[in-house]
Design a protein around this motif. Sequence first.
Motif, PDB file in Angstrom:
ATOM      1  N   GLU A  22      10.942 -10.043  28.262  1.00 52.86           N
ATOM      2  CA  GLU A  22      11.397  -9.804  26.890  1.00 52.86           C
ATOM      3  C   GLU A  22      11.366 -11.135  26.123  1.00 52.86           C
ATOM      4  O   GLU A  22      12.076 -12.081  26.462  1.00 52.86           O
ATOM      5  CB  GLU A  22      12.803  -9.232  26.897  1.00 52.86           C
ATOM      6  CG  GLU A  22      13.428  -9.100  25.525  1.00 52.86           C
ATOM      7  CD  GLU A  22      12.623  -8.236  24.567  1.00 52.86           C
ATOM      8  OE1 GLU A  22      12.330  -8.738  23.457  1.00 52.86           O
ATOM      9  OE2 GLU A  22      12.299  -7.084  24.916  1.00 52.86           O
ATOM     10  N   ILE A  37      19.955  -6.872  25.267  1.00 56.16           N
ATOM     11  CA  ILE A  37      18.710  -6.772  26.042  1.00 56.16           C
ATOM     12  C   ILE A  37      19.019  -6.621  27.526  1.00 56.16           C
ATOM     13  O   ILE A  37      18.457  -5.761  28.213  1.00 56.16           O
ATOM     14  CB  ILE A  37      17.829  -8.009  25.781  1.00 56.16           C
ATOM     15  CG1 ILE A  37      17.268  -7.977  24.351  1.00 56.16           C
ATOM     16  CG2 ILE A  37      16.697  -8.099  26.802  1.00 56.16           C
ATOM     17  CD1 ILE A  37      16.668  -9.283  23.897  1.00 56.16           C
ATOM     18  N   SER A  85      19.880  -3.237  29.040  1.00 59.38           N
ATOM     19  CA  SER A  85      18.801  -2.278  29.290  1.00 59.38           C
ATOM     20  C   SER A  85      18.247  -2.374  30.705  1.00 59.38           C
ATOM     21  O   SER A  85      17.493  -1.502  31.133  1.00 59.38           O
ATOM     22  CB  SER A  85      17.662  -2.493  28.294  1.00 59.38           C
ATOM     23  OG  SER A  85      16.936  -3.675  28.624  1.00 59.38           O
ATOM     24  N   THR A 138      11.605  -6.514  21.561  1.00 58.49           N
ATOM     25  CA  THR A 138      12.282  -5.335  21.043  1.00 58.49           C
ATOM     26  C   THR A 138      11.917  -5.131  19.575  1.00 58.49           C
ATOM     27  O   THR A 138      11.969  -6.060  18.772  1.00 58.49           O
ATOM     28  CB  THR A 138      13.801  -5.487  21.177  1.00 58.49           C
ATOM     29  OG1 THR A 138      14.196  -6.730  20.602  1.00 58.49           O
ATOM     30  CG2 THR A 138      14.225  -5.454  22.626  1.00 58.49           C
ATOM     31  N   THR A 170       8.783  -3.579  22.958  1.00 55.72           N
ATOM     32  CA  THR A 170       9.258  -3.282  24.305  1.00 55.72           C
ATOM     33  C   THR A 170       9.456  -1.786  24.514  1.00 55.72           C
ATOM     34  O   THR A 170       9.031  -1.230  25.539  1.00 55.72           O
ATOM     35  CB  THR A 170      10.570  -4.028  24.572  1.00 55.72           C
ATOM     36  OG1 THR A 170      10.397  -5.410  24.254  1.00 55.72           O
ATOM     37  CG2 THR A 170      10.986  -3.889  26.025  1.00 55.72           C
ATOM     38  N   GLU A 171      10.088  -1.112  23.569  1.00 56.74           N
ATOM     39  CA  GLU A 171      10.371   0.315  23.762  1.00 56.74           C
ATOM     40  C   GLU A 171       9.096   1.158  23.763  1.00 56.74           C
ATOM     41  O   GLU A 171       8.968   2.126  24.530  1.00 56.74           O
ATOM     42  CB  GLU A 171      11.371   0.844  22.721  1.00 56.74           C
ATOM     43  CG  GLU A 171      10.988   0.600  21.272  1.00 56.74           C
ATOM     44  CD  GLU A 171      11.638  -0.658  20.707  1.00 56.74           C
ATOM     45  OE1 GLU A 171      12.275  -0.560  19.637  1.00 56.74           O
ATOM     46  OE2 GLU A 171      11.483  -1.730  21.335  1.00 56.74           O
ATOM     47  N   ARG A 188      15.057   2.552  28.103  1.00 51.14           N
ATOM     48  CA  ARG A 188      14.483   2.314  26.773  1.00 51.14           C
ATOM     49  C   ARG A 188      15.457   2.658  25.650  1.00 51.14           C
ATOM     50  O   ARG A 188      15.355   2.096  24.560  1.00 51.14           O
ATOM     51  CB  ARG A 188      13.153   3.044  26.589  1.00 51.14           C
ATOM     52  CG  ARG A 188      13.116   4.504  26.880  1.00 51.14           C
ATOM     53  CD  ARG A 188      11.685   5.022  26.724  1.00 51.14           C
ATOM     54  NE  ARG A 188      11.470   6.319  27.314  1.00 51.14           N
ATOM     55  CZ  ARG A 188      11.694   7.473  26.715  1.00 51.14           C
ATOM     56  NH1 ARG A 188      12.159   7.490  25.483  1.00 51.14           N
ATOM     57  NH2 ARG A 188      11.446   8.617  27.324  1.00 51.14           N
ATOM     58  N   VAL A 212      17.183  -0.437  25.004  1.00 51.19           N
ATOM     59  CA  VAL A 212      16.280  -1.341  24.276  1.00 51.19           C
ATOM     60  C   VAL A 212      16.300  -1.011  22.793  1.00 51.19           C
ATOM     61  O   VAL A 212      16.341  -1.913  21.938  1.00 51.19           O
ATOM     62  CB  VAL A 212      14.844  -1.242  24.836  1.00 51.19           C
ATOM     63  CG1 VAL A 212      13.857  -1.986  23.937  1.00 51.19           C
ATOM     64  CG2 VAL A 212      14.780  -1.800  26.253  1.00 51.19           C
ATOM     65  N   THR A 261      17.094  -3.278  19.510  1.00 51.72           N
ATOM     66  CA  THR A 261      16.226  -3.329  18.329  1.00 51.72           C
ATOM     67  C   THR A 261      17.020  -3.070  17.054  1.00 51.72           C
ATOM     68  O   THR A 261      16.875  -3.788  16.050  1.00 51.72           O
ATOM     69  CB  THR A 261      15.103  -2.290  18.454  1.00 51.72           C
ATOM     70  OG1 THR A 261      14.211  -2.695  19.484  1.00 51.72           O
ATOM     71  CG2 THR A 261      14.325  -2.148  17.146  1.00 51.72           C
TER      72      THR A 261
END
Length: 292
Positions: free
Chosen positions: A5, A31, A34, A227, A245-246, A263, A266, A270
């Motif tokens: 990440e 983060i 997750s 993210t 990332t997602e 996710r 995540v 975000t």
Amino acid sequence: MKIVEVGPRDGLQNEDRALDAATRVRYIELILASGIDRVEAVSFARPDRVPQMAYAEEVMAAVPRPDGVRYSGLVMNPKGIERAIASSIDEANIVIVATDEFSRRNQGTTVRESLDRLPAMIDALGAAGIPTTVTIGAAFGCPFEGEVPVDRIGMIAAEIAALPIAELSLADTIGVGVPGDVRARVARVQSETDLPLRLHLHNTRNTGYANAVAGIEAGVQTLDASTGGIGGCPFAPAATGNIATEDLLYLAERSGWNPTVDRDRVIEATQFITQQLGVRPEALLGRAGGFP
């Protein structure tokens, strides 16, 4: 497939709004919730050149340090090495840009000068017990010099791979690559070294996710993502964000790569960071939702 990440570093460094250390630490905490366990948390760049990355020491002093989590810091020069060691990072990421003009603008050195000082930097980190990733920046194309030949990447990779590093990464810094470029560069680097390979992909021209698939199929073990898809390079014109990332996680899950990351958490990270920045995320999963 493994994820690094990079939102707290690459994701923030190109945004107009610079965030304080406490906000950045909270972002990292979300983060970690997750299940992501490798985070590029800071850059030890000069604050006058990249003000968004100021307070790196304060961030590293305040982040949680649960077992199994590894924090990386971007280092560009010997001074950055000193700061990184003092901040107790777990990994270092050193960038060697593939072209002279971009290297001068990004780091103030030619490619040859960067390569010449690399061994001493790696040795200093190694003496402190810190493993090093070396990233070849602009490996797929340069905003100033244009096309970057595959053989040039191979020659740079061969010189880097002769040093005691843990991982080699190829960065599509300005998001110009397509899957054929990924396959060609990965194969060329694999002909020079059996080091673990990593890709740093930007989605500037909407090819980042196709490139991620090509990389994994070619034998790349690790992908960078941020993210929300935030990010970019402050020294590259029109640079936009990393692959999100997602969205990468959705792709991975549906492809049977079985990433062990939540996710939905995540997406929470975000939502937090994009609200703090006052921007809309480029990621699509938060808008469309998963399936089924």
